[in-house]
Scaffold this motif. Structure first.
Motif, PDB file in Angstrom:
ATOM      1  N   ASN A   1      -8.242   0.402   7.629  1.00 35.20           N
ATOM      2  CA  ASN A   1      -9.218   0.071   6.577  1.00 35.20           C
ATOM      3  C   ASN A   1      -8.541  -0.341   5.276  1.00 35.20           C
ATOM      4  OD1 ASN A   1     -12.018   1.063   7.772  1.00 35.20           O
ATOM      5  ND2 ASN A   1     -10.488   2.615   8.299  1.00 35.20           N
ATOM      6  N   CYS A   2      -7.356  -0.914   5.374  1.00 31.39           N
ATOM      7  CA  CYS A   2      -6.604  -1.268   4.166  1.00 31.39           C
ATOM      8  C   CYS A   2      -7.379  -2.232   3.273  1.00 31.39           C
ATOM      9  CB  CYS A   2      -5.246  -1.848   4.539  1.00 31.39           C
ATOM     10  SG  CYS A   2      -5.333  -3.318   5.594  1.00 31.39           S
ATOM     11  N   HIS A   3      -8.242  -3.085   3.881  1.00 33.83           N
ATOM     12  CA  HIS A   3      -8.998  -4.054   3.089  1.00 33.83           C
ATOM     13  C   HIS A   3      -9.974  -3.370   2.143  1.00 33.83           C
ATOM     14  CE1 HIS A   3     -11.384  -3.064   6.619  1.00 33.83           C
ATOM     15  NE2 HIS A   3     -12.463  -3.453   5.966  1.00 33.83           N
ATOM     16  N   VAL A  59       3.852  -1.146   3.838  1.00 36.19           N
ATOM     17  CA  VAL A  59       3.300   0.196   3.650  1.00 36.19           C
ATOM     18  C   VAL A  59       4.457   1.165   3.419  1.00 36.19           C
ATOM     19  CG1 VAL A  59       1.971   2.075   4.685  1.00 36.19           C
ATOM     20  CG2 VAL A  59       1.297  -0.312   5.093  1.00 36.19           C
ATOM     21  N   LEU A  78       0.856  -1.181   0.000  1.00 32.86           N
ATOM     22  CA  LEU A  78       0.000   0.000   0.000  1.00 32.86           C
ATOM     23  C   LEU A  78       0.891   1.230   0.000  1.00 32.86           C
ATOM     24  CD1 LEU A  78      -2.784   1.385   0.212  1.00 32.86           C
ATOM     25  CD2 LEU A  78      -2.584   1.205   2.711  1.00 32.86           C
ATOM     26  N   ALA A 101      -5.994   4.482   6.927  1.00 29.34           N
ATOM     27  CA  ALA A 101      -5.614   3.539   5.871  1.00 29.34           C
ATOM     28  C   ALA A 101      -5.118   2.228   6.468  1.00 29.34           C
ATOM     29  CB  ALA A 101      -4.541   4.166   4.980  1.00 29.34           C
ATOM     30  N   LEU A 102      -4.360   2.295   7.564  1.00 30.10           N
ATOM     31  CA  LEU A 102      -3.913   1.061   8.216  1.00 30.10           C
ATOM     32  C   LEU A 102      -5.106   0.243   8.701  1.00 30.10           C
ATOM     33  CD1 LEU A 102      -0.872   2.237  10.392  1.00 30.10           C
ATOM     34  CD2 LEU A 102      -0.829   1.151   8.132  1.00 30.10           C
ATOM     35  N   LEU A 113      -9.199  -0.599   0.629  1.00 33.35           N
ATOM     36  CA  LEU A 113      -8.364   0.079  -0.360  1.00 33.35           C
ATOM     37  C   LEU A 113      -7.725  -0.893  -1.348  1.00 33.35           C
ATOM     38  CD1 LEU A 113      -6.566   2.561   2.069  1.00 33.35           C
ATOM     39  CD2 LEU A 113      -8.649   2.930   0.731  1.00 33.35           C
ATOM     40  N   TYR A 146      -3.312   8.370   7.420  1.00 31.84           N
ATOM     41  CA  TYR A 146      -2.402   7.216   7.488  1.00 31.84           C
ATOM     42  C   TYR A 146      -2.975   6.156   8.432  1.00 31.84           C
ATOM     43  CZ  TYR A 146       1.618   4.520   9.191  1.00 31.84           C
ATOM     44  OH  TYR A 146       2.461   3.504   9.574  1.00 31.84           O
ATOM     45  N   SER A 187      -5.779  -3.654  -0.341  1.00 27.57           N
ATOM     46  CA  SER A 187      -4.461  -4.063   0.121  1.00 27.57           C
ATOM     47  C   SER A 187      -4.554  -4.752   1.474  1.00 27.57           C
ATOM     48  CB  SER A 187      -3.541  -2.841   0.231  1.00 27.57           C
ATOM     49  OG  SER A 187      -2.300  -3.177   0.804  1.00 27.57           O
ATOM     50  N   THR A 188      -3.603  -5.652   1.711  1.00 29.42           N
ATOM     51  CA  THR A 188      -3.465  -6.245   3.034  1.00 29.42           C
ATOM     52  C   THR A 188      -2.541  -5.414   3.923  1.00 29.42           C
ATOM     53  OG1 THR A 188      -1.574  -7.591   2.339  1.00 29.42           O
ATOM     54  CG2 THR A 188      -3.781  -8.560   2.082  1.00 29.42           C
ATOM     55  N   ALA A 189      -1.869  -4.426   3.324  1.00 30.54           N
ATOM     56  CA  ALA A 189      -0.935  -3.540   4.047  1.00 30.54           C
ATOM     57  C   ALA A 189       0.173  -4.315   4.743  1.00 30.54           C
ATOM     58  CB  ALA A 189      -1.692  -2.656   5.043  1.00 30.54           C
TER      59      ALA A 189
END
Length: 693
Positions: free
Chosen positions: A412-414, A423, A350, A409-410, A416, A406, A418-420
């Motif tokens: 709610n990365c799913h 990053v 991500l 995003a960590l 976006l 930031y 991505s599994t993050a």
């Protein structure tokens, strides 16, 4: 070619031109121009003789200021490089004159004007070398910044105010940069002076742009007029002008034109993150959590806008939960022609991006061209944060919004795509600053830090301290000192008397509102530095100037009253002086030394634990020394850091990545560093996706 050979060639070719012109004076049909050219060539010889020992002195020691032997780059090297470029251009033009002066198609007036312009540039560069010599003598070993209270930092501002700068924006414009970029730089400067001329007229933002197009012709045919007007604009017009001009690229028409040439992506949407408290696991113990509050500085909690870009539609990106936050850009939602509806799996990487713009202008839209290309090259989604801009939203609002985005995003990365697992934070200029400070804040709150930072030409010292690379603001068409100080002043909040809640409006509406605000409240919106125009001493100094309206002539006197003489100039030397004398407001507030504003001043305890930092800087950038000194500081405390210094490119080269091979290669370096953070294998050159589709 060795610099001694260059200066020997300069003396020789000047002598050849002088000898040739002396022999043809009696037959010349333009005796006045011939006499002026003879005077210019003699002055170039004198400047060359004075500059050569200065260059010799710098080349003997400038390697001590590099990060290491494998990374040559610092402001002293850059000054030598710029002088070398100027002399090389003079050599080429002088050789042409020596070979063609008697030809039927030789234009004496034109060539005389060309040589006058470069003679003026060489004179001013000579002055910068004297100022850099003061830095070299006064600073500690390996130290690039003069952090003495007052000292050269104040004297350089005084010199910048009074020194003639127009020669660098006329015939000599962009001589130090890659030849492929010079037409673009000329277009930018012509557009800026045309826009400035028409800015106060009763027009909308696009109306001003259209009117500027029809009035720009005189600045194309008259380089001296262009240079003089550009110097006036950079010193006189306030922050609202710069915000509006820089945001013109985001108007519907211009952004549509750039979008045609950009990489096509399946996802390009604006998300509005609601202002709610987030709960994230502690980095040291995931079984515990820490609360992250929404941004509150200046006007209380508010949402944050971000842009999600993904070349491939991935799981979660078409979910109802994300769609509830989204607003698609343009006529397409997710699926432009040629793409299927099938979603790809989540990406392990991500990329979170903070855009540049001096903390005062632009949004993710200004940077989406290279972000689209990166999303394709990296096969990963990109989240770009549209943080609130100064001076309406000074520090720490932008930092709070970027950190909150930031953390969101960590969590709610799913959504976006991505599994993050990996990053990476990436940003350019002001965005590079925010990448570093967001990571520092994550460490302070015990939140997971990113796996790496890629910062392009970052601003790591938002103070007015002088450095050899910052001396380049005298000649830089994209980052003059007066504009740099306006940005610092705005972000520090020095001239901010009141703020209003940020409105979530589209860019074109914001542009129109900015224009109307300036036109209807011009006197109220004038900032401290612009008020100095009204002081009698400035008017008196301006009227006493002896510079003619068609620009400086090295054969005439340019001395005017200065605020304070720089005594270190030799007795027989004085730089050319400007007729546009305006006192520059020097930002001065303790906030500028806050480590979350100027991370170069951060204590080691705030920097230890940062992820690997990859800096990509330009040798010709006025902020080069920010990058070198910050990389040195990280290395001294055993923090992982890399520094890459690219050649011949200006500040902001990422936004120009489609204009030349050199800017594309610089963008590829950033992609390579991001791939290292993502722990991806380098893609073979023959399989790399092209930047254009």
């Amino acid at each position: 070619m060795d610099h001694k050979d260059v200066f020997a060639a300069l003396q020789m070719v000047c002598s050849d031109v002088i000898l040739a012109l002396n022999g043809s004076r009696s037959n010349s049909s333009n005796a006045d121009a011939t006499d002026r050219l003879l005077g210019v060539m003699r002055q170039i010889q004198e400047h060359g003789r004075a500059v050569e020992p200065l260059i010799t002195g710098f080349t003997a020691v400038y390697h001590h200021f590099d990060l290491d032997a494998q990374t040559p780059g610092n402001g002293y090297r850059t000054l030598v490089k710029v002088v070398h470029s100027c002399v090389t251009n003079i050599l080429q033009k002088a050789r042409y004159i020596a070979s063609n002066y008697s030809g039927a198609f030789f234009r004496m007036d034109h060539n005389m004007a060309e040589m006058e312009a470069y003679c003026s540039a060489l004179c001013q560069l000579r002055a910068l070398l004297y100022l850099a010599q003061i830095l070299l003598n006064d600073n500690a070993h390996g130290q690039l910044y003069s952090q003495e209270q007052g000292g050269l930092s104040e004297r350089f501002v005084e010199e910048y105010t009074s020194m003639h700068k127009a020669c660098f924006y006329g015939r000599c414009l962009g001589f130090q940069f890659s030849p492929s970029l010079r037409p673009f730089l000329q277009t930018v400067v012509i557009s800026m002076v045309s826009f400035g001329e028409n800015y106060k007229k009763q027009q909308t933002g696009l109306g001003i742009a259209a009117l500027s197009f029809f009035t720009s012709g005189k600045y194309v045919v008259d380089p001296e007029l262009r240079g003089t007007e550009f110097e006036r604009i950079t010193q006189n017009l306030d922050m609202q002008f710069w915000k509006t001009f820089w945001n013109l690229t985001e108007t519907g028409l211009l952004s549509s034109l750039t979008r045609i040439a950009s990489t096509v992506v399946q996802v390009n949407v604006i998300l509005t993150i609601p202002a709610v408290c987030l709960s994230l696991p502690l980095a040291s113990d995931p079984s515990l959590s820490v609360s992250v509050n929404p941004p509150v500085a200046h006007w209380g909690p508010g949402p944050v806008k971000v842009r999600l870009i993904s070349h491939t539609l991935r799981q979660g990106q078409d979910s109802a939960e994300l769609l509830a936050l989204s607003r698609p850009e343009g006529p397409q939602l997710y699926l432009p022609g040629g793409f299927s509806r099938q979603t790809a799996p989540l990406s392990p990487g991500l990329l979170i991006h903070f855009h540049g713009g001096g903390f005062v202008a632009q949004t993710s839209k200004s940077h989406e061209n290279y972000l689209k290309s990166w999303s394709k090259d990296l096969n990963a989604p990109i989240l770009s944060v549209d943080y609130s801009l100064a001076p309406e939203a000074p520090f720490p609002r932008a930092l709070e919004e970027c950190f909150y985005a930031y953390c969101w995003a960590l969590k709610n990365c799913h959504l976006l795509g991505s599994t993050a697992e990996r990053v990476c934070l990436v940003g350019d200029s002001a965005g590079g600053n925010l990448c570093i400070t967001v990571s520092m804040r994550a460490m302070s709150l015990c939140v997971r830090v990113p796996d790496g930072i890629v910062a392009a030409y970052p601003a790591t010292l938002l103070t007015t301290d002088a450095s050899p690379s910052r001396l380049l603001t005298l000649i830089d068409p994209l980052l003059p000192l007066s504009v740099l100080y306006k940005c610092i002043d705005a972000y520090a909040g020095s001239s901010c008397h009141s703020v209003q809640p940020a409105q979530q409006i589209d860019t074109l509406t914001a542009l129109g509102q900015d224009t109307v605000k300036l036109l209807t409240n011009f006197t109220q919106g004038a900032t401290n530095w612009f008020q100095n125009l009204l002081e009698p001493k400035a008017a008196a100094a301006s009227s006493s100037s002896t510079i003619p309206s068609n620009g400086p002539s090295p054969s005439k006197s340019h001395s005017v009253a200065k605020p304070q003489e720089v005594q270190e100039y030799p007795e027989n030397f004085e730089p050319l002086r400007s007729r546009c004398l305006v006192d520059i407001h020097t930002p001065c507030t303790p906030i500028m030394k806050n480590p979350f504003v100027s991370p170069l001043l951060a204590p080691d305890s705030l920097l230890k634990g940062l992820p690997p930092v990859h800096i990509v800087a330009s040798a010709l950038d006025a902020l080069l020394d920010d990058s070198v000194m910050f990389a040195k500081k990280l290395r001294n405390i055993n923090q992982p850091v890399t520094l890459t210094v690219v050649e011949d490119l200006p500040h902001g080269f990422l936004s120009l990545f489609q204009l030349s091979k050199e800017t594309q290669e610089a963008s590829d370096i950033c992609v390579k560093r991001i791939r290292e953070v993502f722990q991806l294998e380098e893609q073979p050159a023959d399989q790399r996706q092209p930047g254009l589709s």
